[in-house]
Design a protein around this motif. Sequence first.
Motif, PDB file in Angstrom:
ATOM      1  N   LYS A 275       0.841  -1.206   0.000  1.00  0.00           N
ATOM      2  CA  LYS A 275       0.000   0.000   0.000  1.00  0.00           C
ATOM      3  C   LYS A 275       0.871   1.248   0.000  1.00  0.00           C
ATOM      4  O   LYS A 275       0.539   2.250  -0.630  1.00  0.00           O
ATOM      5  CB  LYS A 275      -0.915   0.021   1.228  1.00  0.00           C
ATOM      6  CG  LYS A 275      -1.977  -1.049   1.231  1.00  0.00           C
ATOM      7  CD  LYS A 275      -3.017  -0.825   0.150  1.00  0.00           C
ATOM      8  CE  LYS A 275      -3.990  -1.988   0.101  1.00  0.00           C
ATOM      9  NZ  LYS A 275      -4.730  -2.047  -1.151  1.00  0.00           N
ATOM     10  N   SER A 276       2.004   1.178   0.731  1.00  0.00           N
ATOM     11  CA  SER A 276       2.855   2.365   0.779  1.00  0.00           C
ATOM     12  C   SER A 276       3.472   2.619  -0.592  1.00  0.00           C
ATOM     13  O   SER A 276       3.705   3.770  -0.959  1.00  0.00           O
ATOM     14  CB  SER A 276       3.934   2.207   1.851  1.00  0.00           C
ATOM     15  OG  SER A 276       4.807   1.168   1.522  1.00  0.00           O
ATOM     16  N   TYR A 278       1.925   2.105  -3.517  1.00  0.00           N
ATOM     17  CA  TYR A 278       0.887   2.821  -4.265  1.00  0.00           C
ATOM     18  C   TYR A 278       0.776   4.265  -3.785  1.00  0.00           C
ATOM     19  O   TYR A 278       0.608   5.188  -4.582  1.00  0.00           O
ATOM     20  CB  TYR A 278      -0.471   2.136  -4.108  1.00  0.00           C
ATOM     21  CG  TYR A 278      -0.634   0.893  -4.939  1.00  0.00           C
ATOM     22  CD1 TYR A 278      -0.986   0.977  -6.278  1.00  0.00           C
ATOM     23  CD2 TYR A 278      -0.417  -0.364  -4.396  1.00  0.00           C
ATOM     24  CE1 TYR A 278      -1.136  -0.159  -7.049  1.00  0.00           C
ATOM     25  CE2 TYR A 278      -0.560  -1.504  -5.156  1.00  0.00           C
ATOM     26  CZ  TYR A 278      -0.921  -1.396  -6.480  1.00  0.00           C
ATOM     27  OH  TYR A 278      -1.058  -2.520  -7.246  1.00  0.00           O
ATOM     28  N   ALA A 279       0.864   4.459  -2.460  1.00  0.00           N
ATOM     29  CA  ALA A 279       0.723   5.809  -1.907  1.00  0.00           C
ATOM     30  C   ALA A 279       1.858   6.711  -2.379  1.00  0.00           C
ATOM     31  O   ALA A 279       1.630   7.854  -2.785  1.00  0.00           O
ATOM     32  CB  ALA A 279       0.691   5.746  -0.380  1.00  0.00           C
ATOM     33  N   GLY A 281       3.608   6.384  -5.055  1.00  0.00           N
ATOM     34  CA  GLY A 281       3.421   6.655  -6.480  1.00  0.00           C
ATOM     35  C   GLY A 281       2.291   7.629  -6.740  1.00  0.00           C
ATOM     36  O   GLY A 281       2.318   8.392  -7.694  1.00  0.00           O
ATOM     37  N   GLY A 282       1.269   7.606  -5.889  1.00  0.00           N
ATOM     38  CA  GLY A 282       0.112   8.484  -6.095  1.00  0.00           C
ATOM     39  C   GLY A 282       0.382   9.897  -5.632  1.00  0.00           C
ATOM     40  O   GLY A 282       0.052  10.867  -6.308  1.00  0.00           O
ATOM     41  N   ASN A 283       0.959  10.042  -4.436  1.00  0.00           N
ATOM     42  CA  ASN A 283       1.217  11.360  -3.871  1.00  0.00           C
ATOM     43  C   ASN A 283       2.299  11.202  -2.803  1.00  0.00           C
ATOM     44  O   ASN A 283       2.013  10.900  -1.651  1.00  0.00           O
ATOM     45  CB  ASN A 283      -0.090  11.915  -3.269  1.00  0.00           C
ATOM     46  CG  ASN A 283       0.053  13.345  -2.805  1.00  0.00           C
ATOM     47  OD1 ASN A 283       1.162  13.853  -2.629  1.00  0.00           O
ATOM     48  ND2 ASN A 283      -1.072  14.000  -2.609  1.00  0.00           N
ATOM     49  N   GLY A 349       2.966   6.405 -12.213  1.00  0.00           N
ATOM     50  CA  GLY A 349       2.987   5.929 -10.829  1.00  0.00           C
ATOM     51  C   GLY A 349       1.619   5.683 -10.231  1.00  0.00           C
ATOM     52  O   GLY A 349       0.623   6.268 -10.639  1.00  0.00           O
ATOM     53  N   GLY A 350       1.592   4.766  -9.258  1.00  0.00           N
ATOM     54  CA  GLY A 350       0.392   4.566  -8.447  1.00  0.00           C
ATOM     55  C   GLY A 350      -0.684   3.698  -9.058  1.00  0.00           C
ATOM     56  O   GLY A 350      -1.742   3.541  -8.468  1.00  0.00           O
ATOM     57  N   ARG A 351      -0.437   3.141 -10.245  1.00  0.00           N
ATOM     58  CA  ARG A 351      -1.491   2.359 -10.880  1.00  0.00           C
ATOM     59  C   ARG A 351      -0.875   1.165 -11.589  1.00  0.00           C
ATOM     60  O   ARG A 351       0.032   1.328 -12.406  1.00  0.00           O
ATOM     61  CB  ARG A 351      -2.237   3.254 -11.869  1.00  0.00           C
ATOM     62  CG  ARG A 351      -3.487   2.660 -12.449  1.00  0.00           C
ATOM     63  CD  ARG A 351      -4.152   3.700 -13.314  1.00  0.00           C
ATOM     64  NE  ARG A 351      -4.967   4.600 -12.545  1.00  0.00           N
ATOM     65  CZ  ARG A 351      -6.237   4.350 -12.200  1.00  0.00           C
ATOM     66  NH1 ARG A 351      -6.800   3.233 -12.554  1.00  0.00           N
ATOM     67  NH2 ARG A 351      -6.923   5.212 -11.507  1.00  0.00           N
ATOM     68  N   ALA A 409     -10.595   8.710 -11.944  1.00  0.00           N
ATOM     69  CA  ALA A 409      -9.153   8.763 -12.197  1.00  0.00           C
ATOM     70  C   ALA A 409      -8.306   8.211 -11.097  1.00  0.00           C
ATOM     71  O   ALA A 409      -8.374   8.274 -10.025  1.00  0.00           O
ATOM     72  CB  ALA A 409      -8.698  10.186 -12.455  1.00  0.00           C
TER      73      ALA A 409
END
Lengths: 409, 265
Positions: A275-276, A278-279, A281-283, A349-351, A409
């Motif tokens: 999860k970290s 993805y986080a 990569g997302g923000n 990132g993030g996806r 999104a």
Amino acid sequence: MSTPTDLLDERLIGRAGVRGAAEGMLDRVRSGDLGVLPVVIGLLVIGTVFQLLNPIFLSSTNLVNLTLELVPVGVMALGVVCVLLVGQIDLSVGSAGGLTSAVMAVLFVSKGMPAVVAVLAALALGAVIGWIYGQILNRFGVPSFVITMAGLLGLLGVQLYVLGAQGSINLPFDSSLVAFAQLAFLPPWLSYALVVVAAVWLFLSGHLHARRRRRAGLSARSVNLLLARSAALLVGVGAVVWYLNQTRGVGWMFVLFLGLVLVMHYVLSRTRFGKSMYAVGGNAEAARRAGINVKAVYTSVFVLCSTFAAVGGVLAAARLAAVNQASGGGDVNLNAIAAAVIGGTSLFGGRGTAFAALLGIVVIQAISSGLTLLNLDSSFRFMVTGAVLLLAVAVDSVARRSRVSHGRA
Amino acid sequence: MSGTVLSLRGITKTFGAVAALTAIDLDVRRGEVVAVVGDNGAGKSTLVKILSGVHAATEGTITFEGRQVTIAGPADAHALGIATVFQDLALCENLNVIENLFLGQELGPYRLDDVAMEVRSWELLRQLSAKIPSVRTPIASLSGGQRQTVAIARSLLADPKVVILDEPTAALGVAQTAEVLGLIRRLREQGLGVIMISHNMADVKAVADTVAVLRLGRNNGVFAADEVSEEEIVAAITGATQNAIGNASGNAIGNVSGNTGGLRS
């Protein structure tokens, strides 16, 4: 029975059972959340076209070969997926694989060390390379694009140095490594047994999870849906395994790759570390404020990626029964990245998921195999693979725009 | 009143040549709502970032529950029990509501307990009377008010001792504002220290026990909320305590340096 806690809001559209799941999926595709659909359609097109051009393409022999050929770059793509997820990139997976396999070959063949020691040393070297990338990124803030491009050249140089004047080391054919990559296949009964175990396990884990959700007052998948899902897996994968078993069967190397994909899928979707990723990569700033050690995530992801690159390099060497100056060179770097992207991993990132590596490399290897069967040389392979990569990213970009306009999104 | 939970003494923060905060003192007691008010660029957001570990203070001491502490990073603030709701919310748009609520503190690090997390998410959101249809939708598809609610819910997850809310009601509708103010009162009843940054005098008068005014990065008065009028607070914010000319020039300087601080913070 009262309404589950998560379905109390009156604005939710009720969807239940197999039919509801199908409707929900259709809805997602319409709003641009395509998932694996483009890849599946792409594979159908590729399969149809090449089969029409050359009937050998979908033969059991060729497919068995395909499952083995795709593994080394597929493992590298798995690492690339991780790096892309945190919003970075690694351009040097091929070179890292080439160098680590060269070191493995030198230790194993020239120094006469046991295969296990040589392989572990190669993996450790991969980890060190990733650790260095992470340190440079964290301490100096050099973009990973530049760091790994430097790595691409530098590691290739080290690889040539390690191989020496001779430039090529053959692995003995009777070694366990080569046997594993070329001759080790599952006995048919074991391959079917594994499929059954997978289907039963999928149903049981889904059922236990659904029961826990119901007890907690949440909505859950119906037993019918779970049964349908397991039956689809059983029939679908069972048919593929049966077809492969018509000739040599399912290679252990392919099973290893599947195992790695499943492990990474678990890590990404079911652990705090995943999860970290993805986080970050997302923000990345939001992740930092949430107390995630962003630098540690970057470092560990680069270590993971280079280690996977080393695994891929060793498997490629075992498959070829040799390490030479061209190992890990050519299109390996870009194929690994292309596989991750074609499989649905976002470059921003993030996806993305671990299965992106599997799906993407199947597409790339299928194209490569089909063109080889048509006696077309690598000039065509490069052109077609380039076009497919562009198409995949274009589909993703259009889908992303659609997601934005549908608020997904 | 019960004991002081958080105490700042002489906090100074400089960004290059700009002193965003100069010798700030602030005390927060258990069960007290402290409203920090000030004009744009008075240093409110910088203060929040120092307490939450985003920036380190250049000088000064922070005392938390009687111990002098250093907050070097967000993890330190978490560990102490200081939870922050940032003005920009700091949510990950690609993750869903549950994943954002539990970000960095997921239950079961090696085998996520998604059932327990979803149940707890619904509890928190119900407590806030949140109008979020599904906790499995990504943050990207939520409205501004819904995002604010998620961010506030997240701050309460770890049972903090001090909650910092940076402009908590700025993006909220009427009903949600009332809910958030009600929630702040409930936090006070539970004995938490609350620091609320706000521009909205009505909100400040409605929930705050103490009003601390910042002006140009300095303390400009601490008032008991029930003994001070709105005009007095506004006067302290703008520096309009002397004659009209001093007031006007003070405002002009305040805006210029204030904007610089705002950009850097």
